[in-house]
Design a protein around this motif. Structure first.
Motif, mmCIF file in Angstrom:
data_model
loop_
_atom_site.group_PDB
_atom_site.id
_atom_site.type_symbol
_atom_site.label_atom_id
_atom_site.label_comp_id
_atom_site.label_asym_id
_atom_site.label_seq_id
_atom_site.Cartn_x
_atom_site.Cartn_y
_atom_site.Cartn_z
ATOM 1 N N MET A 157 40.357 49.370 39.212
ATOM 2 C CA MET A 157 41.197 48.209 38.986
ATOM 3 C C MET A 157 41.309 47.242 40.126
ATOM 4 S SD MET A 157 43.693 49.503 36.115
ATOM 5 C CE MET A 157 43.905 51.587 37.092
ATOM 6 N N ILE A 158 41.623 46.020 40.012
ATOM 7 C CA ILE A 158 41.877 45.073 41.104
ATOM 8 C C ILE A 158 43.474 44.483 40.915
ATOM 9 C CG2 ILE A 158 41.116 42.831 41.706
ATOM 10 C CD1 ILE A 158 38.192 43.477 40.863
ATOM 11 N N LEU A 159 44.063 44.472 41.926
ATOM 12 C CA LEU A 159 45.227 43.664 42.102
ATOM 13 C C LEU A 159 44.929 42.324 42.469
ATOM 14 C CD1 LEU A 159 48.367 44.450 41.851
ATOM 15 C CD2 LEU A 159 48.377 44.929 44.363
ATOM 16 N N GLY A 160 45.507 41.424 41.526
ATOM 17 C CA GLY A 160 45.328 40.242 41.732
ATOM 18 C C GLY A 160 46.524 39.201 41.330
ATOM 19 N N LYS A 161 46.165 37.951 41.624
ATOM 20 C CA LYS A 161 47.291 36.882 41.317
ATOM 21 C C LYS A 161 46.623 35.842 40.547
ATOM 22 C CE LYS A 161 50.642 34.018 43.413
ATOM 23 N NZ LYS A 161 51.419 33.502 44.491
ATOM 24 N N VAL A 162 47.085 35.593 39.341
ATOM 25 C CA VAL A 162 46.735 34.422 38.603
ATOM 26 C C VAL A 162 46.940 33.078 39.199
ATOM 27 C CG1 VAL A 162 46.597 33.169 36.075
ATOM 28 C CG2 VAL A 162 46.973 35.671 36.449
ATOM 29 N N VAL A 163 45.844 32.427 39.324
ATOM 30 C CA VAL A 163 46.007 31.049 40.261
ATOM 31 C C VAL A 163 45.566 29.809 39.327
ATOM 32 C CG1 VAL A 163 46.015 32.361 42.576
ATOM 33 C CG2 VAL A 163 43.815 31.337 41.312
ATOM 34 N N GLY A 164 45.034 29.976 38.160
ATOM 35 C CA GLY A 164 44.616 28.959 37.418
ATOM 36 C C GLY A 164 44.067 29.420 36.165
ATOM 37 N N THR A 165 43.587 28.671 35.198
ATOM 38 C CA THR A 165 42.733 28.785 34.071
ATOM 39 C C THR A 165 41.453 28.042 33.925
ATOM 40 O OG1 THR A 165 45.045 28.683 32.838
ATOM 41 C CG2 THR A 165 43.632 28.560 31.632
ATOM 42 N N VAL A 166 40.543 28.527 33.165
ATOM 43 C CA VAL A 166 39.387 27.782 32.974
ATOM 44 C C VAL A 166 39.473 27.662 31.418
ATOM 45 C CG1 VAL A 166 37.097 28.332 32.587
ATOM 46 C CG2 VAL A 166 38.271 29.564 34.743
ATOM 47 N N TRP A 167 39.020 26.129 31.219
ATOM 48 C CA TRP A 167 39.038 25.482 29.843
ATOM 49 C C TRP A 167 37.574 25.704 29.739
ATOM 50 C CZ3 TRP A 167 43.340 25.070 27.322
ATOM 51 C CH2 TRP A 167 44.578 25.285 28.172
ATOM 52 N N ALA A 168 36.992 26.085 28.669
ATOM 53 C CA ALA A 168 35.876 26.062 28.089
ATOM 54 C C ALA A 168 35.551 25.868 26.675
ATOM 55 C CB ALA A 168 34.969 27.226 28.424
ATOM 56 N N THR A 169 35.500 24.388 26.179
ATOM 57 C CA THR A 169 35.445 24.198 24.765
ATOM 58 C C THR A 169 34.379 24.792 23.913
ATOM 59 O OG1 THR A 169 34.714 21.955 25.281
ATOM 60 C CG2 THR A 169 37.055 22.461 25.026
ATOM 61 N N ARG A 170 33.283 24.736 24.692
ATOM 62 C CA ARG A 170 31.710 25.314 23.998
ATOM 63 C C ARG A 170 31.685 26.619 24.793
ATOM 64 N NH1 ARG A 170 27.519 20.891 23.838
ATOM 65 N NH2 ARG A 170 28.512 19.955 25.910
ATOM 66 N N LYS A 171 31.370 27.576 24.054
ATOM 67 C CA LYS A 171 31.238 29.242 24.471
ATOM 68 C C LYS A 171 30.671 29.895 23.256
ATOM 69 C CE LYS A 171 36.040 29.473 23.844
ATOM 70 N NZ LYS A 171 37.394 29.254 24.678
ATOM 71 N N ASP A 172 30.430 31.146 23.743
ATOM 72 C CA ASP A 172 29.794 32.007 22.971
ATOM 73 C C ASP A 172 30.869 32.147 21.641
ATOM 74 O OD1 ASP A 172 27.657 34.455 22.537
ATOM 75 O OD2 ASP A 172 29.525 35.074 21.985
ATOM 76 N N GLU A 173 30.435 32.180 20.514
ATOM 77 C CA GLU A 173 31.377 32.398 19.177
ATOM 78 C C GLU A 173 32.160 33.622 19.312
ATOM 79 O OE1 GLU A 173 30.658 33.478 14.588
ATOM 80 O OE2 GLU A 173 29.706 31.679 15.322
ATOM 81 N N SER A 174 31.771 34.641 20.055
ATOM 82 C CA SER A 174 32.505 35.789 20.046
ATOM 83 C C SER A 174 33.718 35.669 21.123
ATOM 84 C CB SER A 174 31.670 37.123 20.647
ATOM 85 O OG SER A 174 31.530 36.874 21.890
ATOM 86 N N LEU A 175 33.647 34.606 21.910
ATOM 87 C CA LEU A 175 34.883 34.416 22.982
ATOM 88 C C LEU A 175 35.826 33.420 22.396
ATOM 89 C CD1 LEU A 175 32.600 34.056 25.904
ATOM 90 C CD2 LEU A 175 33.852 36.201 25.170
ATOM 91 N N THR A 176 35.652 32.923 21.156
ATOM 92 C CA THR A 176 36.528 31.842 20.746
ATOM 93 C C THR A 176 38.036 32.472 20.669
ATOM 94 O OG1 THR A 176 34.758 30.730 19.414
ATOM 95 C CG2 THR A 176 37.147 30.496 18.457
ATOM 96 N N ALA A 218 47.403 44.230 32.613
ATOM 97 C CA ALA A 218 48.586 44.654 32.728
ATOM 98 C C ALA A 218 49.243 43.524 33.735
ATOM 99 C CB ALA A 218 48.687 45.923 33.508
ATOM 100 N N ILE A 219 50.277 43.171 33.500
ATOM 101 C CA ILE A 219 51.126 42.388 34.259
ATOM 102 C C ILE A 219 52.210 43.082 35.265
ATOM 103 C CG2 ILE A 219 52.793 40.683 34.543
ATOM 104 C CD1 ILE A 219 51.963 39.534 31.760
ATOM 105 N N VAL A 220 51.906 43.176 36.685
ATOM 106 C CA VAL A 220 52.599 44.202 37.431
ATOM 107 C C VAL A 220 54.044 43.641 37.873
ATOM 108 C CG1 VAL A 220 52.646 44.983 39.768
ATOM 109 C CG2 VAL A 220 50.499 44.472 38.717
ATOM 110 N N ASP A 221 54.959 44.569 37.420
ATOM 111 C CA ASP A 221 56.524 44.195 37.602
ATOM 112 C C ASP A 221 56.715 44.494 39.221
ATOM 113 O OD1 ASP A 221 57.217 43.815 34.968
ATOM 114 O OD2 ASP A 221 57.080 45.743 34.510
ATOM 115 N N LYS A 222 56.446 45.560 39.773
ATOM 116 C CA LYS A 222 56.641 46.111 41.154
ATOM 117 C C LYS A 222 55.748 46.974 41.692
ATOM 118 C CE LYS A 222 60.207 49.430 41.304
ATOM 119 N NZ LYS A 222 61.144 50.037 41.910
ATOM 120 N N LEU A 223 55.625 47.132 43.150
ATOM 121 C CA LEU A 223 54.737 48.152 43.680
ATOM 122 C C LEU A 223 55.536 48.678 44.558
ATOM 123 C CD1 LEU A 223 51.533 46.093 45.123
ATOM 124 C CD2 LEU A 223 51.772 47.295 42.995
ATOM 125 N N ASP A 224 55.461 50.212 44.428
ATOM 126 C CA ASP A 224 56.377 51.013 45.389
ATOM 127 C C ASP A 224 55.025 51.898 46.315
ATOM 128 O OD1 ASP A 224 58.674 50.835 44.439
ATOM 129 O OD2 ASP A 224 58.331 52.392 42.864
#
Length: 90
Positions: free
Chosen positions: A1-20, A80-86
């Motif tokens: 797993m990777i610990l990360g921070k959400v910094v943005g969103t990708v908008w893709a109106t045309r994509k594989d049907e399974s990703l709708t 998962a959204i991280v609440d805190k790290l110990d």
């Protein structure tokens, strides 16, 4: 797993049907002090994370094991959204 921070969103109106209906977030890696690193990935959001939140990301075949991503062409998922790290100092 990777610990990360959400910094943005990708908008893709045309994509594989399974990703709708899936939301794609840009996630930058962070260290244990939440310092943002240069590397990033695009991950499907399965938990409703938003920009600025610290998250756990599963990658590879594990990314296709959530209820949202099962059998879809996904190799990274916010599961998962991280609440805190110990962290115990040396």
């Amino acid at each position: 797993m990777i610990l990360g921070k959400v910094v943005g969103t990708v908008w893709a109106t045309r994509k594989d049907e399974s990703l709708t209906g899936l939301k794609f977030q840009i996630v930058k890696h962070v260290d244990l002090d939440y310092n943002v690193k240069d590397n990033f990935l695009i991950a499907v959001d399965s938990v409703g994370a938003g920009v600025g939140e610290i998250v756990l990301v599963a990658t590879g075949s594990s990314a296709r094991l959530t209820a949202v991503t099962k059998n879809k062409p996904v190799d990274a998922v916010i599961m998962a959204i991280v609440d805190k790290l110990d962290v115990v100092a040396d």
